[in-house]
Design a protein around this motif. Structure first.
Motif, mmCIF file in Angstrom:
data_model
loop_
_atom_site.group_PDB
_atom_site.id
_atom_site.type_symbol
_atom_site.label_atom_id
_atom_site.label_comp_id
_atom_site.label_asym_id
_atom_site.label_seq_id
_atom_site.Cartn_x
_atom_site.Cartn_y
_atom_site.Cartn_z
ATOM 1 N N PHE A 153 32.701 -36.951 6.829
ATOM 2 C CA PHE A 153 32.787 -37.899 7.945
ATOM 3 C C PHE A 153 34.045 -38.766 7.822
ATOM 4 N N THR A 154 34.311 -39.228 6.604
ATOM 5 C CA THR A 154 35.488 -40.081 6.388
ATOM 6 C C THR A 154 36.765 -39.349 6.787
ATOM 7 N N GLN B 145 36.802 -38.747 10.732
ATOM 8 C CA GLN B 145 37.013 -39.979 11.490
ATOM 9 C C GLN B 145 38.414 -40.542 11.236
ATOM 10 N N ASN B 146 38.876 -40.396 9.999
ATOM 11 C CA ASN B 146 40.177 -40.945 9.642
ATOM 12 C C ASN B 146 41.319 -40.164 10.286
ATOM 13 N N ALA C 294 26.806 -39.247 13.521
ATOM 14 C CA ALA C 294 28.141 -39.725 13.890
ATOM 15 C C ALA C 294 29.063 -38.547 14.176
ATOM 16 N N ASN D 109 30.485 -37.522 18.058
ATOM 17 C CA ASN D 109 31.915 -37.392 18.371
ATOM 18 C C ASN D 109 32.253 -36.001 18.900
#
Lengths: 200, 299
Positions: B49-50, B53-54, B240, B244
């Motif tokens: 996820f990091t 999203q990043n 999440a 998205n």
């Protein structure tokens, strides 16, 4: 600023006695609302004889702070000394930092009639926030700023067995290494899973 | 209706109360939550996820926001819109129930989609009160959509199954790449509309569920943990990511839907406002349906 001078937390598993004093010190020092605990003591291998151990965890102020990477409003900032702080006025309470965090540190006090997530709250390493140092607003939003007074965080300051250490990377590693040598057993800081998750 | 709203509010508040007492994230469950981050046997969803999203989510949303309208702009300039007479005979296509349900969903989307973009580009807006307000509107306007999504699914589902016409429609991209008004193979709904229907209803439900999970955050539905084998926080990470990824498709097709109804087929939006489609439009763009209506003597 090299990584060795950045501020870190370390909890020495062989010393922590599960007294929860750090939790109370933190909650008391910052007058945290009901339901918010910036620091928590967890029990690993609960009930397994000989393997049970305790760890005090909060925001570990990671060197690659994943929370800072995912925040859609960029409310995080990392100080030159490695302390990870955030701006509660900017925060929208979306929860992304919690999903990114390896330690479950970000918390969201519920606000308003709909009970929606309010601004995130987490350990500040007792370094306040973006407001003026020692201002009333800083105290209300983030709690004490002990770092500005030259003191270590409240949790580490009160730890009766000195299991919880706060300081720059070199000093903390040095203390742990000395302890391991003296005891003749145990692991150095760089062999701890928590240390590696946060600072590798 | 009022009852439902009040009930859902009371239920929501009751759940919030229940969460505080027995936290799935910061209480006892914190250990499995932490262990699910980087352990060998875990899915490493936190790191995934990091990374997404990043590096990717924002860029993909930006690309959709810029490229989809750009493609339409070029299409409008090069090929131009399909214009049908609004003076001729009309075909009754959508009854009052269809229109009300559609309009409630439409209003929800008009709020949900832009506020979603504000959240994604929250740093551009500087965070704070405005973005927080958008986040709250994003959640509140989900309620009307959640109420109509099932009626919407049911009222149109019989017209939405795959048909031979759809394959033919896709081969010629619905005739939108040519200026000529040749009859296009399609029933009451063409392949494009069908795609949007399935995405808006099934995808919409998925968006509601994943969004609600992120909104309530600290809830306890053990069945969910047991079926998926995920810790609470991993469920949130999956939510999440899905929110998205499905969001990309919903947003892109939402733009298509608006372009088609307002610009590409000049004034086609009137059919969902009044219920009547232009006969010429039906004859060309929904030729199979037109043939059927003719057989039934309805036109």
């Amino acid at each position: 600023m090299t990584p060795n001078t950045s501020m870190r937390f370390y909890c020495d598993e062989s010393r922590c006695i599960d007294c929860h004093g750090c939790e109370v010190a933190c909650k008391e020092a910052h007058h945290l609302p009901v339901g918010v605990n910036r620091r928590r003591v967890i029990t690993l291998n609960e009930g397994v004889i000989g393997q049970e151990s305790y760890l005090s965890i909060a925001c570990q102020h990671c060197s690659d702070a994943p929370c800072e990477q995912v925040c859609p409003v960029d409310c995080f900032y990392i100080r030159a000394d490695g302390i990870v702080l955030h701006d509660k006025d900017k925060c929208i309470g979306c929860g992304y930092c919690l999903y990114a965090c390896p330690f479950g540190a970000p918390q969201f006090p519920r606000q308003g009639v709909f009970g929606s997530k309010g601004a995130m709250d987490k350990c500040t390493y007792c370094a306040g926030g973006p407001e003026d140092t020692h201002s009333e607003k800083e105290y209300q939003l983030y709690g004490q700023n002990r770092i500005a007074e030259g003191k270590v965080p409240a949790c580490a300051a009160m730890c009766s067995t000195k299991a919880l250490l706060a300081g720059d990377a070199t000093s903390v590693s040095k203390i742990i290494t000395e302890r391991v040598l003296r005891r003749g057993s145990g692991r150095g800081a760089s062999e701890s899973a928590m240390w590696n998750a946060a600072y590798k | 209706m009022k009852k439902i709203v009040i009930l859902s509010l009371v239920f929501g508040l009751a759940m919030v109360g229940a969460f505080a007492a027995d936290s799935q994230i910061w209480g006892e469950m914190r250990i499995p939550n932490i262990l699910s981050y980087g352990q060998e046997q875990s899915l490493k969803l936190g790191a995934l996820f990091t990374m997404l999203q990043n590096h990717y989510f924002g860029k993909i949303f930006l690309a959709i926001l810029v490229l989809v309208p750009l493609v339409f702009f070029v299409h409008y300039k090069v090929i131009g819109p399909k214009v049908f007479s609004h003076e001729g005979k009309k075909v009754y296509a959508f009854d009052m129930f269809n229109r009300v349900v559609h309009q409630i969903a439409a209003i929800s989307f008009i709020v949900i989609v832009p506020t979603g973009f504000v959240i994604v580009f929250g740093d551009f807006f500087g965070g704070g009160t405005f973005v927080r307000l958008c986040k709250n509107l994003h959640g509140i306007f989900t309620i009307p959509f959640a109420i109509v999504v099932i009626p919407m699914f049911v009222m149109w589902v019989k017209d939405m199954f795959l048909h031979w016409d759809d394959i033919k429609w896709l081969m010629i991209v619905g005739g939108y790449l040519s200026k000529v008004k040749n009859p296009v193979p399609a029933g009451k709904f063409n392949a494009g509309q069908k795609t949007w229907y399935w995405l808006a209803t099934l995808g919409g439900v998925l968006m509601i569920v994943t969004g609600a999970m992120m909104y309530f955050l600290d809830f306890k539905i053990e069945m969910l943990n047991n079926i998926t084998g995920l810790s609470q926080i991993d469920l949130l990470r999956v939510s999440a990511i899905l929110h998205n990824v499905v969001g990309f498709a919903v947003v892109a097709l939402f733009f298509v839907h608006i372009y088609m109804s307002i610009f590409a087929i000049k004034g086609a939006i009137h059919s969902i406002l009044t219920g009547y489609k232009e006969e010429e439009e039906v004859k060309i763009l929904h030729s199979s349906w037109y043939r059927k209506l003719k057989e039934q003597g309805k036109v």
